[in-house]
Design a protein around this motif. Structure first.
Motif, PDB file in Angstrom:
ATOM      1  N   UNK A 642       0.816  -1.222   0.000  1.00  0.00           N
ATOM      2  CA  UNK A 642       0.000   0.000   0.000  1.00  0.00           C
ATOM      3  C   UNK A 642       0.841   1.261   0.000  1.00  0.00           C
ATOM      4  N   UNK A 643       2.160   1.109  -0.083  1.00  0.00           N
ATOM      5  CA  UNK A 643       3.037   2.273  -0.096  1.00  0.00           C
ATOM      6  C   UNK A 643       3.138   2.957   1.261  1.00  0.00           C
ATOM      7  N   UNK A 644       2.886   2.250   2.311  1.00  0.00           N
ATOM      8  CA  UNK A 644       2.987   2.801   3.663  1.00  0.00           C
ATOM      9  C   UNK A 644       1.702   3.384   4.180  1.00  0.00           C
ATOM     10  N   UNK A 645       0.660   3.376   3.368  1.00  0.00           N
ATOM     11  CA  UNK A 645      -0.607   3.965   3.799  1.00  0.00           C
ATOM     12  C   UNK A 645      -1.177   3.216   4.993  1.00  0.00           C
ATOM     13  N   UNK A 646      -1.089   1.881   4.961  1.00  0.00           N
ATOM     14  CA  UNK A 646      -1.669   1.077   6.035  1.00  0.00           C
ATOM     15  C   UNK A 646      -0.909   1.198   7.347  1.00  0.00           C
ATOM     16  N   UNK A 647       0.317   1.739   7.288  1.00  0.00           N
ATOM     17  CA  UNK A 647       1.067   1.961   8.523  1.00  0.00           C
ATOM     18  C   UNK A 647       0.477   3.086   9.341  1.00  0.00           C
ATOM     19  N   UNK A 648      -0.285   3.973   8.696  1.00  0.00           N
ATOM     20  CA  UNK A 648      -1.013   5.014   9.407  1.00  0.00           C
ATOM     21  C   UNK A 648      -0.107   5.879  10.250  1.00  0.00           C
ATOM     22  N   UNK A 649      -0.501   6.074  11.499  1.00  0.00           N
ATOM     23  CA  UNK A 649       0.229   6.956  12.408  1.00  0.00           C
ATOM     24  C   UNK A 649       1.229   6.177  13.248  1.00  0.00           C
ATOM     25  N   UNK A 650       1.865   5.182  12.663  1.00  0.00           N
ATOM     26  CA  UNK A 650       2.865   4.372  13.373  1.00  0.00           C
ATOM     27  C   UNK A 650       4.223   4.596  12.728  1.00  0.00           C
ATOM     28  N   UNK A 651       4.931   5.658  13.139  1.00  0.00           N
ATOM     29  CA  UNK A 651       6.198   6.010  12.461  1.00  0.00           C
ATOM     30  C   UNK A 651       7.253   4.903  12.575  1.00  0.00           C
ATOM     31  N   UNK A 652       7.294   4.225  13.735  1.00  0.00           N
ATOM     32  CA  UNK A 652       8.273   3.153  13.875  1.00  0.00           C
ATOM     33  C   UNK A 652       8.029   2.046  12.871  1.00  0.00           C
ATOM     34  N   UNK A 653       6.781   1.708  12.659  1.00  0.00           N
ATOM     35  CA  UNK A 653       6.449   0.657  11.698  1.00  0.00           C
ATOM     36  C   UNK A 653       6.788   1.095  10.290  1.00  0.00           C
ATOM     37  N   UNK A 654       6.498   2.393   9.955  1.00  0.00           N
ATOM     38  CA  UNK A 654       6.819   2.869   8.608  1.00  0.00           C
ATOM     39  C   UNK A 654       8.315   2.804   8.348  1.00  0.00           C
ATOM     40  N   UNK A 655       9.115   3.163   9.362  1.00  0.00           N
ATOM     41  CA  UNK A 655      10.574   3.116   9.171  1.00  0.00           C
ATOM     42  C   UNK A 655      11.047   1.668   8.985  1.00  0.00           C
ATOM     43  N   UNK A 656      10.471   0.765   9.774  1.00  0.00           N
ATOM     44  CA  UNK A 656      10.892  -0.646   9.691  1.00  0.00           C
ATOM     45  C   UNK A 656      10.542  -1.261   8.350  1.00  0.00           C
ATOM     46  N   UNK A 657       9.384  -0.890   7.793  1.00  0.00           N
ATOM     47  CA  UNK A 657       8.945  -1.482   6.535  1.00  0.00           C
ATOM     48  C   UNK A 657       9.800  -1.049   5.352  1.00  0.00           C
ATOM     49  N   UNK A 658      10.649  -0.022   5.526  1.00  0.00           N
ATOM     50  CA  UNK A 658      11.543   0.364   4.435  1.00  0.00           C
ATOM     51  C   UNK A 658      12.492  -0.774   4.065  1.00  0.00           C
ATOM     52  N   UNK A 659      12.758  -1.674   5.058  1.00  0.00           N
ATOM     53  CA  UNK A 659      13.641  -2.815   4.765  1.00  0.00           C
ATOM     54  C   UNK A 659      12.983  -3.797   3.801  1.00  0.00           C
ATOM     55  N   UNK A 660      11.698  -3.595   3.504  1.00  0.00           N
ATOM     56  CA  UNK A 660      11.021  -4.441   2.534  1.00  0.00           C
ATOM     57  C   UNK A 660      10.917  -3.834   1.160  1.00  0.00           C
TER      58      UNK A 660
END
Length: 751
Positions: A642-660
């Motif tokens: 989803x391009x990070x949309x589903x990460x919502x207001x979870x900045x830590x999760x958005x940063x971690x998902x960059x490894x994918x």
């Protein structure tokens, strides 16, 4: 002659013919000795050897068992001969054969094996003692007495009046039997019994010793058809059934034992029993002893190379030829030598190996009671005493109740009741339960496979009384719900239930009956409430059921861990590494994170947790495999897609998902034309392949992979189907593919 027939004849000539000569040489001394110990004509032993070899082997169900006169029936036959005479004894043998034939036709052979081996071994040991004591008097130049006790009492006087030549022949025979087993193998090609008799006969002839000779001159000339015994018909019927039972049990136990000695077809016990019946009918009609399978003859047959029933049949033919054509040679055998052979056989029948076997199963009392009963009271009485004790011990084991009590630190009492709960265990059960302190909170585990009404009433009435006095009882049944069904008034099961695996730890909490664990929470106003904590309940269940089973394993693992795999998987709660890989404690060194991601070397944001685990596993623990396991419907992959949309207001999760991001790029590059409803699961598989590539960015990992010291494996778990698939790693030059290979059901197939 067809090719198959010619091959069969060649096979027989090569294996069975030589074996038949060996068995023949063993059988003749045994036949003569058992006939003498039974008080029967010596020719009767040879007749039963011939019939056992030819008839029982031709009609029986075993390929290698050799039948002949039964040593275990020696006492019975001796008593029958003294009571009814020889011809009437032959009729008992004939009728016993009829009983065996009927039992075989109605397929009752397995029932004969229900006799406890401890009873059989105890009986044979007692027979050996009685034979040995009786024939020892013959060796010493005297005559045997009527009972084992009398033989033992007369032994000192017999020793005082030794007759030199007769004692010398007996001692010489026993000496040869003892020494023969220690000679080189070529010399032992001649069976020890035959060698002992030949040495004794040759020595007595050479030195002109005054010994008693065996006479067969009238053994085959005075034949007459058997006659019915005269006397109490109850005793006669009992004798027939006793001979049939003992001969059947001895034959079938021998048959079962010889089955494990060869690689041919297994024996048909019902056919064997029918064949033994026909053989006893023929042997009784011809004036022979009862026939049964013999372990000594059968073992000699197998060791000599016998492969089919032809070896046993031919051995009977050789005994017949010997009896008719060379019976005169038996006159050279001293009677004292035969008696010495019987003494040696009697000693061997007291087999210490059998004592060790029954000791391992707690059946030594049955063995001792049977042996003592046969020696002191008689064969029938001793066997019945042994059977009665065996039944009582079995009943005690089957209805035994084990009650274990343990008080927990929190004051709760944990009680485990195991076994079959019947009225026989109620006194013990009631005593143990009544000893629990009044008012205690009790966790009662019923690990039982049967509960009758008396046992239910005992437990239920105790529970009601205990709860009425302020205590609590929480009952958990590990197998079928005997107590719950009885308490609800439903119909109980008609029989004992087979045990089921009590381990239910792999089930979710919502899918199993859960005993709540309670902890006290103090409110702001000082009040307290009890709330349920499932995790604490799970730990409580672990301590009660699993910890005692795995404690020995963890005791060994406490010193050092030596896992063979580094297992990197998603933190998803539906993934259980030990369950889907059937692994146990100490097998997997596990790393779990969102999306089972492995950050590439030098990428941002910087993360050391996964890298530290990889370094420790490969450089300290020395794992041989690194496995990356993804799964269907992964939320992390959905967030990446989803391009990070589903990460919502979870900045830590958005940063971690960059490894994918590399997984997404590879997916778009190779699977861009497959953006459909199944795209998420395709990305989940591609992500596994990409993480395997990311592992190669670490120099130590790449070096070990190239050197063949480390293997990288990809797995994909389809949650809906509960199947594990193998995902092959990709080289940097190959086109990535989401194709997986199923390893479920034990095979590797395209998935």
């Amino acid at each position: 002659m067809s090719g198959d027939t010619l091959r069969n004849w060649r096979y027989t000539l090569r294996h069975d013919l030589p074996a038949s000569f060996v068995v023949f040489l063993v059988a003749v001394p045994f036949a003569l000795g058992i006939a003498m110990a039974s008080g029967a004509p010596l020719g009767a032993g040879l007749i039963s050897a011939v019939v056992g070899g030819i008839v029982a082997s031709a009609l029986g169900g075993s390929a290698v068992q050799v039948s002949g006169p039964a040593a275990g029936l020696t006492l019975v036959i001796a008593d029958l001969v003294q009571t009814y005479g020889w011809r009437a004894t032959c009729m008992v043998t004939l009728l016993a054969g009829v009983v065996q034939l009927v039992l075989g036709v109605f397929r009752a052979a397995r029932a004969a094996l229900a006799v406890s081996p401890a009873v059989v071994h105890g009986m044979l040991a007692a027979v050996g003692v009685i034979i040995g004591l009786a024939q020892l008097h013959v060796v010493l130049g005297g005559k045997p007495q009527q009972s084992a006790v009398a033989n033992l009492a007369e032994l000192p006087g017999q020793i005082a009046g030794l007759e030199g030549h007769k004692v010398a022949v007996g001692l010489l025979t026993i000496g040869v039997l003892i020494v023969w087993s220690r000679l080189p193998k070529p010399a032992r090609a001649v069976p020890a019994p035959l060698a002992a008799l030949l040495v004794a006969a040759g020595t007595a002839w050479a030195f002109g010793w005054d010994v008693t000779r065996v006479d067969l001159s009238k053994a085959f000339g005075d034949w007459a058809f058997p006659v019915l015994p005269h006397g109490d018909w109850h005793l006669i019927v009992g004798a027939v059934l006793l001979v049939a039972l003992l001969a059947s049990v001895e034959s079938l136990l021998c048959c079962a034992a010889t089955d494990g000695m060869h690689g041919g077809s297994r024996a048909d016990l019902d056919q064997e029993l029918s064949g033994q019946g026909v053989a006893n009918m023929v042997s009784g009609a011809l004036g022979g002893l009862p026939v049964a399978g013999g372990i000594v003859r059968s073992t000699a047959n197998v060791h000599a190379g016998g492969r089919s029933r032809w070896s046993a049949i031919l051995h009977g033919v050789w005994v017949l030829v010997f009896a008719l054509g060379f019976g005169w040679a038996i006159r050279l055998i001293p009677l004292e030598a035969l008696a010495a052979l019987l003494v040696f056989i009697g000693v061997q029948m007291v087999n210490l190996g059998h004592v060790k076997k029954v000791h391992g199963h707690g059946e030594v009392p049955v063995y001792v009671v049977t042996m003592a009963g046969v020696i002191l009271l008689g064969l029938g009485e001793g066997v019945l005493a042994g059977l009665a004790l065996a039944v009582l011990l079995a009943l005690r084991r089957l209805t035994g109740v084990t009650v274990q009590k343990r008080e927990e630190p929190d004051g709760r009492v944990h009680v485990t009741i195991s076994g079959s709960l019947t009225f026989l265990g109620v006194p013990r059960l009631t005593s143990e339960l009544r000893a629990i302190r009044t008012g205690a909170a009790v966790d009662l585990d019923l690990n039982i496979d049967f509960m009758d009404n008396a046992a239910f009433e005992a437990i239920h009435s105790w529970r009601l009384d205990h709860e009425r006095l302020g205590g609590s009882v929480d009952i958990d049944e590990l197998h079928d719900e005997w107590y719950a069904l009885a308490a609800s008034g439903n119909r109980m099961f008609p029989a004992k239930s087979p045990p089921k695996a009590p381990d239910r730890s792999w089930l979710p909490w919502a899918h199993r009956r859960h005993r709540p664990a309670r902890r006290t929470v103090v409110g702001g106003n000082g009040s307290s409430t009890e709330v349920e904590c499932r995790l604490t309940a799970g730990a409580h269940e672990y301590h009660r059921r699993t910890a005692p089973l795995v404690r020995p394993i963890f005791s060994e693992l406490a010193r050092k861990q030596q896992p063979s795999h580094l297992f990197i998987t998603c933190a998803d709660s539906r993934i259980m590494p030990s369950l889907i890989t059937s692994s146990g404690p100490g097998d997997l060194f596990t790393v779990r994170n969102i999306g089972n991601l492995v950050p590439r070397r030098g990428t941002e944001p910087h993360d050391d947790s996964v890298v530290a685990a990889i370094e420790y596993a490969t450089q300290v623990l020395g794992v041989r495999t690194i496995t990356v396991c993804g799964h269907s419907g992964c939320g992390a992959m959905a967030g990446i897609l989803s391009g990070g949309v589903r990460a919502g207001s979870m900045p830590g999760l958005r940063r971690w998902l960059r490894h994918g991001n590399h997984s997404l790029a590879r997916f778009i590059e190779t699977e861009g034309d497959r953006l459909h409803s199944g795209a998420l699961d395709v990305l989940c598989r591609v992500n596994v392949q990409q993480q395997l590539e990311n592992l190669r960015t670490y120099r130590k990992v790449d070096e070990q992979v190239r050197a063949g010291k480390l293997e990288l494996v990809g797995l994909y778990f389809d949650i809906a189907s509960a199947r594990v698939h193998l995902v092959p790693p990709l080289s940097s030059r190959s086109r990535p593919s989401p194709t997986a290979f199923s390893v479920a059901d034990g095979g590797a197939t395209a998935s």
